[in-house]
Scaffold this motif. Structure first.
Motif, PDB file in Angstrom:
ATOM      1  N   VAL A 117      43.942  54.126  30.354  1.00 21.98           N
ATOM      2  CA  VAL A 117      43.737  55.564  30.524  1.00 21.98           C
ATOM      3  C   VAL A 117      43.866  55.961  31.989  1.00 21.98           C
ATOM      4  CG1 VAL A 117      42.104  57.467  30.181  1.00 21.98           C
ATOM      5  CG2 VAL A 117      42.259  55.619  28.490  1.00 21.98           C
ATOM      6  N   LEU A 118      43.193  55.236  32.870  1.00 20.33           N
ATOM      7  CA  LEU A 118      43.229  55.567  34.299  1.00 20.33           C
ATOM      8  C   LEU A 118      44.387  54.886  35.028  1.00 20.33           C
ATOM      9  CD1 LEU A 118      39.412  55.434  35.186  1.00 20.33           C
ATOM     10  CD2 LEU A 118      40.803  57.421  34.611  1.00 20.33           C
ATOM     11  N   GLN A 119      44.560  53.569  34.785  1.00 15.06           N
ATOM     12  CA  GLN A 119      45.624  52.798  35.424  1.00 15.06           C
ATOM     13  C   GLN A 119      45.575  52.925  36.960  1.00 15.06           C
ATOM     14  OE1 GLN A 119      49.389  53.915  33.699  1.00 15.06           O
ATOM     15  NE2 GLN A 119      48.946  52.934  31.750  1.00 15.06           N
ATOM     16  N   PHE A 120      44.354  52.947  37.481  1.00 18.46           N
ATOM     17  CA  PHE A 120      44.188  53.019  38.932  1.00 18.46           C
ATOM     18  C   PHE A 120      44.465  51.676  39.597  1.00 18.46           C
ATOM     19  CE2 PHE A 120      41.598  52.869  42.799  1.00 18.46           C
ATOM     20  CZ  PHE A 120      42.032  54.023  43.440  1.00 18.46           C
ATOM     21  N   ALA A 121      44.215  50.604  38.887  1.00 17.66           N
ATOM     22  CA  ALA A 121      44.443  49.256  39.410  1.00 17.66           C
ATOM     23  C   ALA A 121      44.933  48.378  38.270  1.00 17.66           C
ATOM     24  CB  ALA A 121      43.170  48.686  40.028  1.00 17.66           C
ATOM     25  N   LYS A 122      45.410  47.210  38.638  1.00 15.38           N
ATOM     26  CA  LYS A 122      45.901  46.240  37.670  1.00 15.38           C
ATOM     27  C   LYS A 122      45.192  44.922  37.906  1.00 15.38           C
ATOM     28  CE  LYS A 122      50.071  44.032  35.849  1.00 15.38           C
ATOM     29  NZ  LYS A 122      51.548  43.891  35.994  1.00 15.38           N
ATOM     30  N   LEU A 123      44.438  44.502  36.886  1.00 16.80           N
ATOM     31  CA  LEU A 123      43.713  43.242  37.007  1.00 16.80           C
ATOM     32  C   LEU A 123      44.643  42.076  36.719  1.00 16.80           C
ATOM     33  CD1 LEU A 123      40.314  44.097  35.252  1.00 16.80           C
ATOM     34  CD2 LEU A 123      40.842  44.069  37.694  1.00 16.80           C
ATOM     35  N   ARG A 125      45.494  38.082  35.795  1.00 18.10           N
ATOM     36  CA  ARG A 125      44.955  37.043  34.915  1.00 18.10           C
ATOM     37  C   ARG A 125      44.246  35.974  35.736  1.00 18.10           C
ATOM     38  NH1 ARG A 125      46.778  36.983  29.687  1.00 18.10           N
ATOM     39  NH2 ARG A 125      48.447  38.470  29.185  1.00 18.10           N
ATOM     40  N   PRO A 126      43.137  35.450  35.213  1.00 19.89           N
ATOM     41  CA  PRO A 126      42.411  34.422  35.984  1.00 19.89           C
ATOM     42  C   PRO A 126      43.229  33.146  36.102  1.00 19.89           C
ATOM     43  CG  PRO A 126      41.484  34.663  33.787  1.00 19.89           C
ATOM     44  CD  PRO A 126      42.474  35.768  33.943  1.00 19.89           C
ATOM     45  N   THR A 127      43.300  32.633  37.302  1.00 16.27           N
ATOM     46  CA  THR A 127      43.964  31.369  37.585  1.00 16.27           C
ATOM     47  C   THR A 127      43.019  30.476  38.379  1.00 16.27           C
ATOM     48  OG1 THR A 127      44.946  32.227  39.637  1.00 16.27           O
ATOM     49  CG2 THR A 127      46.236  32.473  37.611  1.00 16.27           C
ATOM     50  N   ALA A 128      43.441  29.243  38.562  1.00 13.00           N
ATOM     51  CA  ALA A 128      42.610  28.317  39.328  1.00 13.00           C
ATOM     52  C   ALA A 128      42.456  28.780  40.770  1.00 13.00           C
ATOM     53  CB  ALA A 128      43.222  26.913  39.282  1.00 13.00           C
ATOM     54  N   ALA A 129      43.521  29.361  41.351  1.00 10.69           N
ATOM     55  CA  ALA A 129      43.441  29.849  42.727  1.00 10.69           C
ATOM     56  C   ALA A 129      42.493  31.043  42.832  1.00 10.69           C
ATOM     57  CB  ALA A 129      44.834  30.237  43.220  1.00 10.69           C
ATOM     58  N   ILE A 130      42.515  31.937  41.847  1.00 11.51           N
ATOM     59  CA  ILE A 130      41.627  33.100  41.864  1.00 11.51           C
ATOM     60  C   ILE A 130      40.173  32.659  41.742  1.00 11.51           C
ATOM     61  CG2 ILE A 130      40.931  35.142  40.552  1.00 11.51           C
ATOM     62  CD1 ILE A 130      43.854  35.663  39.975  1.00 11.51           C
ATOM     63  N   LEU A 131      39.906  31.751  40.818  1.00 13.26           N
ATOM     64  CA  LEU A 131      38.543  31.269  40.647  1.00 13.26           C
ATOM     65  C   LEU A 131      38.078  30.501  41.880  1.00 13.26           C
ATOM     66  CD1 LEU A 131      38.664  30.047  36.934  1.00 13.26           C
ATOM     67  CD2 LEU A 131      37.776  32.208  37.819  1.00 13.26           C
ATOM     68  N   HIS A 132      38.979  29.770  42.510  1.00 11.78           N
ATOM     69  CA  HIS A 132      38.617  29.031  43.721  1.00 11.78           C
ATOM     70  C   HIS A 132      38.222  29.971  44.848  1.00 11.78           C
ATOM     71  CE1 HIS A 132      39.409  26.718  47.459  1.00 11.78           C
ATOM     72  NE2 HIS A 132      38.893  25.720  46.758  1.00 11.78           N
ATOM     73  N   SER A 133      38.784  31.185  44.863  1.00  7.38           N
ATOM     74  CA  SER A 133      38.466  32.145  45.925  1.00  7.38           C
ATOM     75  C   SER A 133      37.237  32.977  45.612  1.00  7.38           C
ATOM     76  CB  SER A 133      39.666  33.074  46.165  1.00  7.38           C
ATOM     77  OG  SER A 133      40.804  32.345  46.564  1.00  7.38           O
ATOM     78  N   ASN A 244      49.206  35.444  46.707  1.00  6.17           N
ATOM     79  CA  ASN A 244      48.105  34.665  46.159  1.00  6.17           C
ATOM     80  C   ASN A 244      46.744  35.216  46.535  1.00  6.17           C
ATOM     81  OD1 ASN A 244      48.397  34.059  48.846  1.00  6.17           O
ATOM     82  ND2 ASN A 244      47.879  31.891  48.613  1.00  6.17           N
ATOM     83  N   LYS A 245      46.697  36.354  47.237  1.00 10.47           N
ATOM     84  CA  LYS A 245      45.427  36.968  47.594  1.00 10.47           C
ATOM     85  C   LYS A 245      45.171  38.184  46.723  1.00 10.47           C
ATOM     86  CE  LYS A 245      44.915  35.353  52.322  1.00 10.47           C
ATOM     87  NZ  LYS A 245      44.552  35.729  53.715  1.00 10.47           N
ATOM     88  N   LEU A 246      43.885  38.495  46.523  1.00 10.20           N
ATOM     89  CA  LEU A 246      43.484  39.572  45.632  1.00 10.20           C
ATOM     90  C   LEU A 246      43.264  40.856  46.411  1.00 10.20           C
ATOM     91  CD1 LEU A 246      40.863  37.637  43.465  1.00 10.20           C
ATOM     92  CD2 LEU A 246      43.245  38.095  42.894  1.00 10.20           C
ATOM     93  N   ASP A 247      43.487  41.977  45.716  1.00  6.34           N
ATOM     94  CA  ASP A 247      43.129  43.257  46.310  1.00  6.34           C
ATOM     95  C   ASP A 247      41.645  43.507  46.102  1.00  6.34           C
ATOM     96  OD1 ASP A 247      42.942  43.844  43.651  1.00  6.34           O
ATOM     97  OD2 ASP A 247      44.696  45.139  43.575  1.00  6.34           O
ATOM     98  N   LYS A 248      41.164  44.663  46.546  1.00  7.71           N
ATOM     99  CA  LYS A 248      39.720  44.925  46.532  1.00  7.71           C
ATOM    100  C   LYS A 248      39.167  45.012  45.115  1.00  7.71           C
ATOM    101  CE  LYS A 248      40.119  47.474  50.871  1.00  7.71           C
ATOM    102  NZ  LYS A 248      41.583  47.314  50.921  1.00  7.71           N
ATOM    103  N   ILE A 249      39.886  45.684  44.205  1.00 11.37           N
ATOM    104  CA  ILE A 249      39.384  45.851  42.841  1.00 11.37           C
ATOM    105  C   ILE A 249      39.324  44.507  42.125  1.00 11.37           C
ATOM    106  CG2 ILE A 249      39.804  46.972  40.626  1.00 11.37           C
ATOM    107  CD1 ILE A 249      38.848  48.837  42.813  1.00 11.37           C
ATOM    108  N   ASN A 250      40.374  43.693  42.243  1.00 10.59           N
ATOM    109  CA  ASN A 250      40.354  42.373  41.614  1.00 10.59           C
ATOM    110  C   ASN A 250      39.276  41.488  42.209  1.00 10.59           C
ATOM    111  OD1 ASN A 250      42.831  41.628  39.651  1.00 10.59           O
ATOM    112  ND2 ASN A 250      43.490  43.196  41.101  1.00 10.59           N
TER     113      ASN A 250
END
Length: 338
Positions: A117-123, A125-133, A244-250
Motif C-alpha cells: 500500500v505504501l511502498q515507502f521502502a523495500k525489505l 530477504r534475510p541472508t547470512a550477511a544481514i543476520l551477521h550485521s 551488501n549494506k542495509l538502509d535505515k528501514i531494513n
C-alpha cells in the motif's frame, strides 16, 4: 675582420639557438594533489579552491540546517517517548513488557512502510550477511535497555542520565584506543569539566545498595556508545553505498525484530507469570481502564509511545548516518540537559 672572441661568441649563440628550449616553469606554488577544497579544473590549466566558492558555502549552510532540524525533531520525539513511557509506568509497572512492545512497534512500522500500500521502502530477504550485521545491533539494544532498566530501579533517574552524559568521553576513548584516532589536546581538556561533574554527582550515591545500580548505568552508557560505533561501521553513507549494506528501514526492521525475539525469554521470566496473576485478579483490566486527567487509557499511551519511539529511532539513525559518533554523543548530551 673578426677577432677570435667575436667568432667564439657567434658560435655559442648559434648552438644556443639550435638547442631545444624547455618550457618555462611557473614559480607559483601548486596545491597538494589530494586536499580538501582543491579541485582540478581543465587539464593543464590550473586549480581552483572550491571551499571558498558560493556553492560550497550553500552546501555547508544546508548541511548545518539539516543537522539542527534533525536534532530538534530528535529532542522532541525523545521527550514525547520519555513522557509517554513515564505515564505507562505510573499505571502499568512492567518495564520489560514496555521494552518488548517498543521493539514490536518498530518492526511493525517498518513492515507497514514496506507494504504494497505504501511502498515507502523495500525489505530485503534475510541472508547470512544481514543476520551477521544485525544480530550484534539487536544484542546492543537488548543489553542497553536491560542495563538501563536495572539502573533506574536502583538509583535515581537523574543519576542514570548524569552517568550517560559521559558518552562523549567514552566515544573519544574508544576511537583513540581501538582505532588509533588522534584528537587535539583541546578535545580532552573540554571533556574534563564533564568528567569531574559526573564524578561529583556519583559520590552522593556511592553506597553498598547503589553500587550495582551505578555499574548498570555505566554499562548502559558503554553499550550504547559501542552500538553507535558499530552502526557507523555497517551503515552506508552517501559516498560508500555498497550492495551488501542495509538502509535505515531494513536495519531498523532486522535489529528490532531480532531484539524482539531475544526479549521473549526475558519477558517470560520477568513479566509473564506476574501479568497472568494480575490478569486473573482483574488488576490489569482495571489498569487498562484507568484514565488520567487527560482521559487517555493505557492502550492509547502504548500506541503513542510505540509511534514516537519508532520516529525517535529513525531520526537517530538519520542523524548518526550524517555525523560522527563523537558529535552524536555531544548532541545526545545536549538532549539530556534539555
Amino acid at each position: 675582420m673578426q677577432n677570435s672572441y667575436e667568432i667564439h661568441d657567434s658560435q655559442w649563440s648559434e648552438e644556443r639557438r639550435r638547442r631545444p628550449q624547455s618550457p618555462a616553469r611557473s614559480l607559483a606554488p601548486k596545491p597538494p594533489r589530494f586536499a580538501y577544497g582543491w579541485t582540478p579544473t581543465v587539464a593543464n590549466s590550473g586549480w581552483k579552491d572550491v571551499s571558498k566558492s558560493s556553492g560550497a558555502f550553500l552546501d555547508s549552510g544546508a548541511s548545518s540546517f539539516k543537522f539542527i532540524l534533525l536534532c530538534g525533531l530528535w529532542y522532541t520525539s525523545s521527550a514525547l517517548s520519555s513522557n509517554t513511557g513515564k505515564s505507562i509506568m505510573l499505571i502499568f509497572k512492567y518495564p520489560v513488557t514496555l521494552t518488548i512492545v517498543q521493539f514490536a512497534f518498530i518492526a511493525g512500522y517498518c513492515l507497514l512502510l514496506a507494504s504494497p500500500v505504501l511502498q515507502f521502502a523495500k525489505l530485503r530477504r534475510p541472508t547470512a550477511a544481514i543476520l551477521h550485521s544485525t544480530i550484534p545491533m539487536a544484542a546492543f539494544q537488548v543489553g542497553g535497555h536491560m542495563s538501563s532498566s536495572m539502573a533506574i530501579s536502583r538509583i535515581p533517574v537523574s543519576t542514570v542520565h548524569t552517568i550517560k552524559a559521559l558518552s562523549p568521553l567514552f566515544t573519544v576513548a574508544a576511537y583513540a584506543m581501538l582505532f588509533g584516532v588522534k584528537y587535539s589536546p583541546l578535545t580532552y581538556i573540554s571533556l574534563l569539566p564533564l568528567t569531574i561533574g559526573v564524578m561529583l554527582a556519583c559520590t552522593f550515591d556511592m553506597s553498598a545498595s547503589n553500587f550495582f545500580g551505578l555499574l548498570c548505568a555505566f554499562g548502559s552508557a558503554i553499550i550504547f556508545v559501542s552500538s553507535n560505533i558499530f552502526f557507523k561501521k555497517i551503515m552506508p553513507t552517501g559516498s560508500t553505498n555498497h550492495a551488501n549494506k542495509l538502509d535505515k528501514i531494513n536495519l531498523l526492521f532486522y535489529s528490532s525484530g531480532i531484539a524482539f525475539l531475544m526479549m521473549i525469554p526475558v519477558w517470560f521470566y520477568y513479566d509473564l507469570i506476574p501479568l497472568m496473576n494480575r490478569w486473573s485478579a482483574g488488576s490489569v483490566i482495571a489498569a487498562n481502564r484507568h484514565v488520567d486527567p487527560s482521559n487517555h487509557s493505557v492502550g492509547f499511551y502504548f500506541l503513542a509511545n510505540g509511534t514516537v519511539h519508532f520516529l525517535q529511532n529513525v531520526i537517530a539513525f538519520a542523524l548518526l548516518a550524517t555525523t560522527s559518533p563523537v558529535t552524536y554523543s555531544i548532541a545526545s548530551l545536549i538532549k539530556r540537559i534539555a
